[in-house]
Design an enzyme around this catalytic site. Sequence first.
Site, PDB file in Angstrom:
ATOM      1  N   GLU A 139      -9.872   5.991   3.409  1.00  0.00           N
ATOM      2  CA  GLU A 139     -10.663   4.903   3.980  1.00  0.00           C
ATOM      3  C   GLU A 139      -9.715   3.767   4.285  1.00  0.00           C
ATOM      4  O   GLU A 139      -8.638   3.679   3.702  1.00  0.00           O
ATOM      5  CB  GLU A 139     -11.711   4.445   2.968  1.00  0.00           C
ATOM      6  CG  GLU A 139     -11.223   3.414   1.935  1.00  0.00           C
ATOM      7  CD  GLU A 139     -10.143   3.915   0.979  1.00  0.00           C
ATOM      8  OE1 GLU A 139     -10.001   5.152   0.831  1.00  0.00           O
ATOM      9  OE2 GLU A 139      -9.437   3.066   0.384  1.00  0.00           O
ATOM     10  N   LYS A 149       0.807  -1.226   0.000  1.00  0.00           N
ATOM     11  CA  LYS A 149       0.000   0.000   0.000  1.00  0.00           C
ATOM     12  C   LYS A 149       0.841   1.277   0.000  1.00  0.00           C
ATOM     13  O   LYS A 149       0.446   2.293  -0.549  1.00  0.00           O
ATOM     14  CB  LYS A 149      -0.931   0.016   1.218  1.00  0.00           C
ATOM     15  CG  LYS A 149      -1.937  -1.123   1.258  1.00  0.00           C
ATOM     16  CD  LYS A 149      -3.231  -0.734   0.629  1.00  0.00           C
ATOM     17  CE  LYS A 149      -4.194  -1.875   0.383  1.00  0.00           C
ATOM     18  NZ  LYS A 149      -4.264  -2.936   1.366  1.00  0.00           N
ATOM     19  N   SER A 176       1.919  -9.837  -0.822  1.00  0.00           N
ATOM     20  CA  SER A 176       1.551  -8.413  -0.752  1.00  0.00           C
ATOM     21  C   SER A 176       1.787  -7.778   0.615  1.00  0.00           C
ATOM     22  O   SER A 176       1.959  -6.569   0.719  1.00  0.00           O
ATOM     23  CB  SER A 176       0.086  -8.239  -1.151  1.00  0.00           C
ATOM     24  OG  SER A 176      -0.744  -9.111  -0.394  1.00  0.00           O
TER      25      SER A 176
HETATM   26  C1  LIG Z   1      -5.084  -4.124   1.206  1.00  0.00           C
HETATM   27  C2  LIG Z   1      -4.362  -5.377   0.995  1.00  0.00           C
HETATM   28  C3  LIG Z   1      -4.688  -6.271  -0.043  1.00  0.00           C
HETATM   29  C4  LIG Z   1      -5.885  -6.071  -0.950  1.00  0.00           C
HETATM   30  O1  LIG Z   1      -5.844  -4.923  -1.731  1.00  0.00           O
HETATM   31  P1  LIG Z   1      -5.500  -4.946  -3.273  1.00  0.00           P
HETATM   32  O2  LIG Z   1      -5.813  -3.580  -3.718  1.00  0.00           O
HETATM   33  O3  LIG Z   1      -6.348  -5.990  -3.919  1.00  0.00           O
HETATM   34  O4  LIG Z   1      -4.049  -5.277  -3.398  1.00  0.00           O
HETATM   35  C5  LIG Z   1      -3.918  -7.390  -0.231  1.00  0.00           C
HETATM   36  N1  LIG Z   1      -2.869  -7.655   0.582  1.00  0.00           N
HETATM   37  C6  LIG Z   1      -2.526  -6.844   1.594  1.00  0.00           C
HETATM   38  C7  LIG Z   1      -1.373  -7.217   2.451  1.00  0.00           C
HETATM   39  C8  LIG Z   1      -3.248  -5.678   1.840  1.00  0.00           C
HETATM   40  O5  LIG Z   1      -2.911  -4.889   2.852  1.00  0.00           O
END
Ligand SMILES: *Cc1c(COP(=O)(O)O)cnc(C)c1O
Length: 404
Positions: free
Chosen positions: A117, A95, A384
């Site tokens: 948000e 993010k 992610s």
């Molecule tokens: C917010 C988040 C997601 C989901 O958001 P995307 O916009 O689909 O990437 C996935 N993994 C993590 C670790 C997150 O914090």
Amino acid sequence: MSSLVSEKLPDAQGHFGPYGGRYVPETLMHPLQELEDEYHRAQKDPEFQREFEYYLREFCGRPTPLYFAERLTRELGGAKIYLKREDLLHTGAHKINNCIGQILLARRMGKSRIIAETGAGQHGVATATVAAMFGFKCVIYMGAVDCERQALNVYRMKMLGSEVVPVKAGQQTLKEAINEAMRDWVTNVRTTHYILGTVYGAHPYPVMVRNFQRVIGDEARRQILEKEERLPDLLVACVGGGSNAMGLFYPFLNDASVKMIGVEAGGEGIVPNKHAARFQGGSLGVLQGTRSYLLQDEYGQIQLTHSVSAGLDYAAVGPEHAWLRDQKRVEYTYATDEQALEAFMKLGRLEGIIPALESAHAIAEVIQRAPKLAKDKFIIVNLSGRGDKDVAQVAAKVGLRMPL
Ligand SMILES: *Cc1c(COP(=O)(O)O)cnc(C)c1O
């Protein structure tokens, strides 16, 4: 295939085929146009690009490693598995890439206040972080239920100097938090920039956030060519709004040999109100500024959603994903809560890496796919984020109690 990544997508109004666009109250049309114009100027400004890259490197810790998961690969007995380590970034998830880009834009536009948000709180923490670092006032809207589930992140945001507003309407989760953020933005738009956290919402957010996140795929492409001297066979990423997946996929879209799988939240199974897999039972509709696939009933009322991971628990998906799915360029599947929990534990025990529950959905798909692929194939999976925020919840689910 080459038309997929053409300069024409999205079109001037932000459409990816029948998806995307700008469905907002009249008062937001001008600010969105202002944002789009400034974004186009920034894209062409080498100084903006230099600064963006500087903070990604010096503050966030890019490039992130592309790590060969040797024990997981051996255990599954098929394709070679590489992890793109977005979990190692400052604040613990991808993010922050987007937040750095948008805070630099907010500064160019002369704004003094930031709103955002948040669901799981990862985007809220990343936003509070960049707001602190650049000296902006910051207000984060978060569903009251999510505040309870993710108390650690609420404390982090407050310690970083942000105000956190618990939203008590409706399901008290992400959708209601976005409604409140939009309401704030309409009222305070002259001084305030809204840092939206994924490839969703009104144009230009989906294209802008994707472009800020494409650094994930650009790096992965360089790294895999260095390590294996050819492109990967398969990319896998979880899909909430879809930003970490778009970030990884985008730079490979024109490489026909590279297959891609997006993994949605299957929750407790594909039954209405028990999951958040928009491509399993979703349909075309408009929600929160854009047109895309969403989970709605026959009267167009938004359905309840469920996932063990707050970051995937949302009724709609980014418009570019809907387009890529129609083109059959990306395949979309889902992992259930149970499969995600299993993958969460497995990655910890085999690789010494505790993933975010969101990312564990992508790992769950790799656990299914890797054994079916030959040993000379390789997969890149987007890790992610890291799982610190999820350990209390998982401990309760698997029955770990203190004192041990
Ligand atoms: C917010 C988040 C997601 C989901 O958001 P995307 O916009 O689909 O990437 C996935 N993994 C993590 C670790 C997150 O914090």
